[in-house]
Design an enzyme around this catalytic site. Structure first.
Site, PDB file in Angstrom:
ATOM      1  N   TYR A 211      -3.366  -4.820   6.059  1.00 25.96           N
ATOM      2  CA  TYR A 211      -3.654  -5.494   4.791  1.00 25.96           C
ATOM      3  C   TYR A 211      -2.579  -6.508   4.413  1.00 25.96           C
ATOM      4  O   TYR A 211      -2.742  -7.235   3.429  1.00 25.96           O
ATOM      5  CB  TYR A 211      -3.803  -4.475   3.653  1.00 25.96           C
TER       6      TYR A 211
ATOM      7  N   LYS B 123      -3.095   7.992  11.986  1.00 24.05           N
ATOM      8  CA  LYS B 123      -3.665   7.910  13.345  1.00 24.05           C
ATOM      9  C   LYS B 123      -2.511   7.823  14.344  1.00 24.05           C
ATOM     10  O   LYS B 123      -2.472   6.960  15.224  1.00 24.05           O
ATOM     11  CB  LYS B 123      -4.565   6.677  13.477  1.00 24.05           C
TER      12      LYS B 123
ATOM     13  N   ASP C 248      -9.252  10.805  11.034  1.00 19.69           N
ATOM     14  CA  ASP C 248     -10.701  10.966  11.273  1.00 19.69           C
ATOM     15  C   ASP C 248     -11.114  12.422  11.039  1.00 19.69           C
ATOM     16  O   ASP C 248     -12.196  12.702  10.527  1.00 19.69           O
ATOM     17  CB  ASP C 248     -11.150  10.473  12.648  1.00 19.69           C
TER      18      ASP C 248
ATOM     19  N   ASP D 100      -8.223   3.113   2.147  1.00 21.31           N
ATOM     20  CA  ASP D 100      -9.336   2.332   1.617  1.00 21.31           C
ATOM     21  C   ASP D 100     -10.666   2.977   2.029  1.00 21.31           C
ATOM     22  O   ASP D 100     -11.566   3.192   1.210  1.00 21.31           O
ATOM     23  CB  ASP D 100      -9.246   0.900   2.157  1.00 21.31           C
TER      24      ASP D 100
END
Ligand code: NAD
Length: 427
Positions: free
Chosen positions: A154, A226, A292, A316
């Site tokens: 971002y 992640k 995830d 987000d």
């Protein structure tokens, strides 16, 4: 005692906000459904403040411009004066702003968060029955997400495919880091982006999440990442987060990273006993999860999702998914906060909803609940409780806006204006 009814700016001393009885709060309508939900939120907040404090407190709203309205009136989508007003008033309320996809100007939202260094995107997710939910037990959802707001992809450092910058970067990789160059599947046609994640940025957001969890007597903070794929950026976020917990909050927290080491060194039984002892003594558990898996977990076992802290992009995605568990974007509040300076801008999670803009159909609850967060941030708990109670009671009567009504049985569908009037009546 004589109370001044003069409007005054909020001030900050040593990171703590000092709120006068009649604070000036800048607000920005925003684009699309923004003006409709802003009108509703301001009416509800004003009524609750008037009821709770009988005139001894009030909010002096000051309009600032951004987005399409600002462009029309000033020629700029984000006038300098808007940023300056937020800077001098410290606390504000904001409607959603349009961002073109795949072309055109960069996001005004991202620009404002970066310019004011509002590093923590605070997004609580709570169930108000009988809001529609895909879950059997939506009442088990009570998560608070801290999303890092200033870093990650971002940051917007991107180079178009075939641009001089992309070519120069590719050339650099080719000569200086051939193993990385070999990882780019189609170098000639690749656009490139950078993902900056720093120890400073990661530690301040994790620190804020832990402080919030301790103050609010929550059970755990889960660092979502992640790090299995992106070792240095997402893995760094996790490791720097654990460092903060272990160094700065050693006596109040129990780190699952240390737990794993203990299990390896002294056996599973010793680690199990240590964890039980920590839980029994009310220590805050610091754990981590690959993001995830967190999506799956939040649907299958939402009660495991307590305080969550994660990087910008993960946060987000996850916050919208969590919102779906309790009724959707129409009821997802948020805030952008710098806990070090005290600056904060409160806003709904949703965007401008162009498909329903101007039709008196929008659910104002996201911005109303963002205003509740703002009232609590000001320390005006009585007014905040009034708004939240009126909302709960109005839902309990199954009077809701169209986004909820179409997913509920025996519900009365209200326009934004009608729903707002019901809240005002209750207050
Ligand atoms: P969106 O959140 O505007 O809309 C997604 C869906 O949710 C739509 O079907 C919409 O009707 C519905 N929805 C959203 N808010 C609602 C409400 N209050 N009541 C009832 N239904 C509601 O997302 P989008 O369509 O992907 O984005 C539209 C624009 O908003 C884009 O330009 C995007 O960049 C911008 N955006 C801005 C912000 C922000 O200002 N903070 C956040 C997200 C998106």
């Amino acid at each position: 005692m004589f109370q001044s009814s003069t409007a005054q700016a909020i001030t900050i001393q040593n990171g703590k906000i000092i709120v006068p009885e009649h604070p000036i709060i800048p607000f920005m309508e925003g684009d699309g459904v923004g003006p409709e939900v802003m009108r509703s939120a301001q009416q509800v907040v004003d009524a609750a403040v008037a009821k709770a404090y009988n005139g001894s407190r009030s909010i002096k709203w000051k309009e600032v411009l951004a987005g399409q309205k600002a462009e029309k009136l000033t020629g700029s989508t984000l006038p300098e004066e808007t940023l300056n007003t937020f800077k001098t008033c410290h606390v504000g309320l904001k409607g959603p702003l349009n961002t073109p996809v795949g072309e055109g100007a960069r996001s005004l939202n991202v620009a404002m968060r970066k310019e004011l260094d509002l590093y923590a995107n605070f997004r609580p997710v709570k169930y108000y029955p009988p809001a529609p939910s895909p879950l059997l037990h939506p009442e088990r959802v009570n998560a608070v997400l801290f999303r890092e707001n200033t870093e990650d992809v971002y940051a917007g450092i991107e180079f178009a495919a075939g641009s001089d910058e992309a070519k120069a970067l590719l050339e650099f990789f080719k000569t200086q880091s051939p193993e990385n160059y070999a990882r780019i599947r189609f170098p000639e046609s690749s656009a490139l982006g950078l993902k900056p994640i720093s120890s400073d940025g990661s530690q301040r957001i994790v620190r804020s999440a832990i402080e919030y969890a301790l103050q609010n007597k929550r059970k755990s903070v889960t660092i979502l990442h992640k790090g299995n794929i992106m070792k240095f950026t997402e893995g760094g976020f996790m490791n720097w987060g654990y460092d903060v917990a272990e160094k700065e909050f050693a006596t109040e927290t129990y780190s699952m990273r240390l737990h794993k080491r203990l299990a390896a060194e002294q056996g599973e039984e010793a680690a199990k006993n240590a964890l039980k002892e920590a839980k029994d003594s009310g220590k805050l558990i610091i754990k981590d999860m690959i993001v995830d898996a967190a999506f799956e977990r939040s649907i299958a076992h939402p009660e495991d999702m307590d305080v969550l802290v994660t990087t910008n992009l993960n946060g987000d995605y996850l916050s919208d998914a969590l919102a779906a568990l309790v009724g959707g974007l129409g009821i997802a509040p948020g805030a952008n906060i710098n806990y070090l300076t005290g600056d904060a801008i409160f806003e709904a999670v949703h965007g401008t909803a162009p498909d329903i803009a101007g039709k008196d159909l929008a659910n104002p609850c996201s911005l109303i609940l963002s205003s509740v967060l703002m009232l609590r941030y000001l320390g005006w708990m009585e007014a905040a409780d009034l708004v939240e109670n009126s909302l709960s009671q109005t839902f309990a009567n199954r009077t809701v806006t169209a986004d909820f009504a179409c997913q509920m049985e025996n519900a009365v569908s209200c326009s934004t204006t009608q729903f707002t009037a019901l809240l005002l009546q209750r207050i």
